[in-house]
Design a protein around this motif. Sequence first.
Motif, PDB file in Angstrom:
ATOM      1  N   GLN A   1      -4.554   2.203   4.366  1.00  0.00           N
ATOM      2  CA  GLN A   1      -4.430   2.936   3.135  1.00  0.00           C
ATOM      3  C   GLN A   1      -5.824   3.971   3.291  1.00  0.00           C
ATOM      4  O   GLN A   1      -7.015   3.587   3.838  1.00  0.00           O
ATOM      5  CB  GLN A   1      -4.770   2.244   1.763  1.00  0.00           C
ATOM      6  CG  GLN A   1      -4.593   2.564   0.494  1.00  0.00           C
ATOM      7  CD  GLN A   1      -4.884   1.711  -0.742  1.00  0.00           C
ATOM      8  OE1 GLN A   1      -5.151   0.547  -0.277  1.00  0.00           O
ATOM      9  NE2 GLN A   1      -4.837   2.151  -1.705  1.00  0.00           N
TER      10      GLN A   1
ATOM     11  N   TRP B   1      -6.482  11.477  -4.437  1.00  0.00           N
ATOM     12  CA  TRP B   1      -5.195  10.933  -3.689  1.00  0.00           C
ATOM     13  C   TRP B   1      -5.291   9.681  -3.228  1.00  0.00           C
ATOM     14  O   TRP B   1      -6.506   8.888  -2.763  1.00  0.00           O
ATOM     15  CB  TRP B   1      -4.725  12.074  -2.607  1.00  0.00           C
ATOM     16  CG  TRP B   1      -5.936  12.492  -1.467  1.00  0.00           C
ATOM     17  CD1 TRP B   1      -6.358  13.676  -1.695  1.00  0.00           C
ATOM     18  CD2 TRP B   1      -6.442  11.991  -0.341  1.00  0.00           C
ATOM     19  NE1 TRP B   1      -7.567  14.022  -0.736  1.00  0.00           N
ATOM     20  CE2 TRP B   1      -7.354  13.115   0.094  1.00  0.00           C
ATOM     21  CE3 TRP B   1      -6.129  10.801   0.322  1.00  0.00           C
ATOM     22  CZ2 TRP B   1      -7.982  13.011   1.456  1.00  0.00           C
ATOM     23  CZ3 TRP B   1      -6.894  10.574   1.557  1.00  0.00           C
ATOM     24  CH2 TRP B   1      -7.808  11.568   1.970  1.00  0.00           C
ATOM     25  N   ASP B   2      -4.253   8.941  -2.782  1.00  0.00           N
ATOM     26  CA  ASP B   2      -4.143   7.537  -2.342  1.00  0.00           C
ATOM     27  C   ASP B   2      -2.886   7.338  -1.541  1.00  0.00           C
ATOM     28  O   ASP B   2      -1.770   7.563  -2.076  1.00  0.00           O
ATOM     29  CB  ASP B   2      -4.025   6.773  -3.699  1.00  0.00           C
ATOM     30  CG  ASP B   2      -4.148   5.314  -3.270  1.00  0.00           C
ATOM     31  OD1 ASP B   2      -4.065   4.942  -2.054  1.00  0.00           O
ATOM     32  OD2 ASP B   2      -4.128   4.184  -4.016  1.00  0.00           O
ATOM     33  N   ILE B   3      -3.028   7.540  -0.081  1.00  0.00           N
ATOM     34  CA  ILE B   3      -2.072   7.656   0.895  1.00  0.00           C
ATOM     35  C   ILE B   3      -2.181   6.430   1.747  1.00  0.00           C
ATOM     36  O   ILE B   3      -3.045   5.634   2.050  1.00  0.00           O
ATOM     37  CB  ILE B   3      -2.208   8.989   1.545  1.00  0.00           C
ATOM     38  CG1 ILE B   3      -3.395   8.872   2.334  1.00  0.00           C
ATOM     39  CG2 ILE B   3      -1.962  10.084   0.567  1.00  0.00           C
ATOM     40  CD1 ILE B   3      -3.547  10.141   3.146  1.00  0.00           C
TER      41      ILE B   3
ATOM     42  N   THR C   1       0.757  -1.081   0.025  1.00  0.00           N
ATOM     43  CA  THR C   1      -0.047   0.061  -0.052  1.00  0.00           C
ATOM     44  C   THR C   1       0.972   1.066  -0.073  1.00  0.00           C
ATOM     45  O   THR C   1       2.298   1.059   0.233  1.00  0.00           O
ATOM     46  CB  THR C   1      -0.977   0.035   1.326  1.00  0.00           C
ATOM     47  OG1 THR C   1      -0.043  -0.086   2.491  1.00  0.00           O
ATOM     48  CG2 THR C   1      -2.165  -0.980   1.256  1.00  0.00           C
ATOM     49  N   PRO C   2       0.480   2.340  -0.300  1.00  0.00           N
ATOM     50  CA  PRO C   2       1.321   3.505  -0.301  1.00  0.00           C
ATOM     51  C   PRO C   2       1.901   3.774   0.892  1.00  0.00           C
ATOM     52  O   PRO C   2       1.484   3.473   2.027  1.00  0.00           O
ATOM     53  CB  PRO C   2       0.326   4.837  -0.658  1.00  0.00           C
ATOM     54  CG  PRO C   2      -0.962   4.054  -1.330  1.00  0.00           C
ATOM     55  CD  PRO C   2      -0.976   2.688  -0.664  1.00  0.00           C
TER      56      PRO C   2
END
Length: 545
Positions: free
Chosen positions: A536, A158-160, A99-100
């Motif tokens: 995530q 966004w994907d953090i 995952t990010p």
Amino acid sequence: MLKALVALIAGIIVVGLIQSRAHETDYQKALLQSLAAGGIALLFVFYQLQRASSAAAKAWLVPASCLALIVAAGTLLRFESFSGEMVPRFSWRFGNHETPALKVTPLAESDSGELAVEAQSSTEEGSWLEFLGNDRTGVMPEREFEIPNSVDEITRRWDIGIGEGWSSFAVADGIAVTLEQRGEMECVTAYRLSDGQLLWLVEHEANHFQALGGGGPRSTPAIIPATELSPGRVYAQGATGTVWCLQLTDGEVLWKRDLIEIAGWTTEESEQAISWGRSGSPLIVDNLCVLPLGGPASASDEGRSLIALDPATGETVWRSGDQQISYASAMTMTLGGKRQIVSVNEADITGHDIESGEVLWSFPWEGKSNSGANCAAAMPAGENQFLIGKGYGGGSSLIQVTRVDNATNTDDASTETETFVAEELWHSSRVLKTKFNHTLVRDGIAYGLSNGALQAVDIESGERLWEQSRRDRLGQGQAVLVEDVLVVQGEEGEVVLVAADPDDYRELIRIPALQHKTWNIPTVVDNLILVRNAHQAIALELPQR
């Protein structure tokens, strides 16, 4: 060998019968019963195989084969967690499930306030101020997004990476706030809605973990937005009882309280009684910050079901109720013509006067906060009525609260006192078995994930109108209702949009989203859907309506 074959077939038949009824009973109970039945059958099979191999002078064969299978499984598979139905979740040890990266560097202090104001002026005006939305029902009256024709029309703003926990986002002034666990530190974190930039982070040394429930905070923050006279404020509770009041723009700690200390408990005593971590989300009502308190039985006289704090100072205003707390959050609703706080406790439901905390009425609601717990909050469902649901095969009840005015005559004067009576209009173990999620009400219809399958129920009669098929069920996820669309967060991470239609289950689109198990409630702000789990967080941007 014939006996082994017969035992194996019998075990398969029994497990099949148990599972065939799981959708009507409870998947977790069915799993435990299946394990018991299947385990007995397999033990008998292994016993017969061992006898046969010993007779053939190969007594080593069965133990060696079992050991080889165990080693192979340990080499190839990695245990991740238990699902909401106690199913162990594994992943391929050498698979790619990254995952990010976790954002660890907040904006510089000199920039954070300025950029937060920039976020406020340049992004959406929408808000999601607390647990289950602005009115705390999980229902938004207006939908700002179009239903996409395909997933290609949806972008990830966004994907953090994010720390552990089952908290959700609260949003105001272009800032999204949540709680998360980062190592041994329990954190309140704020992200810029426009790009997911970490604005600020407030740490506290604490770490709740339970093998079945996982680690990290469980509750959702509440936000009082900024006005011309005062800055925005954030109220948050960690899994071990720390309550913060923070400044929204920069995370400055305005005050902090320890509920375990107030209750006269130790952390160990609290964790034993409330095994899966404190989950109550702050309720901001009439200049009070209300939370479940908990405490030993000796604290009942002072009040241990709820505590009301002064939102400006954190000082205790009142304590109320003699019941141990559950995992549900307090709600406000008007019942018997009186606006009041409704609290689902360990083994009952109580109504409280907002100003004083006085218990107005109670209704028995079986539960135990270290087994078979109450998690779902009471939800308003018509005039003087609310719905309350429970997993573990419990089902739902429709409760009506009425007021009876009693006149009392004395030698000096005549006075009236208020008496409230709570009565059950119906109960069904077949509908709205809301284990972690909450019932959503629109136009006399209740929607919710019942035993892991989305369901629609007529509120007046308790009749089930439709239920999602077993093949499509979304597990112990979460759902909110946005005008005419259910936004459902599946336990496996997908987001599903479903028509809020009493006539039939109609899936509109299924959106691949998160990896890993997800118990967090989705947040909807304008045409954004914010979703997160213990690894995530994603901002899904849908076409503007």
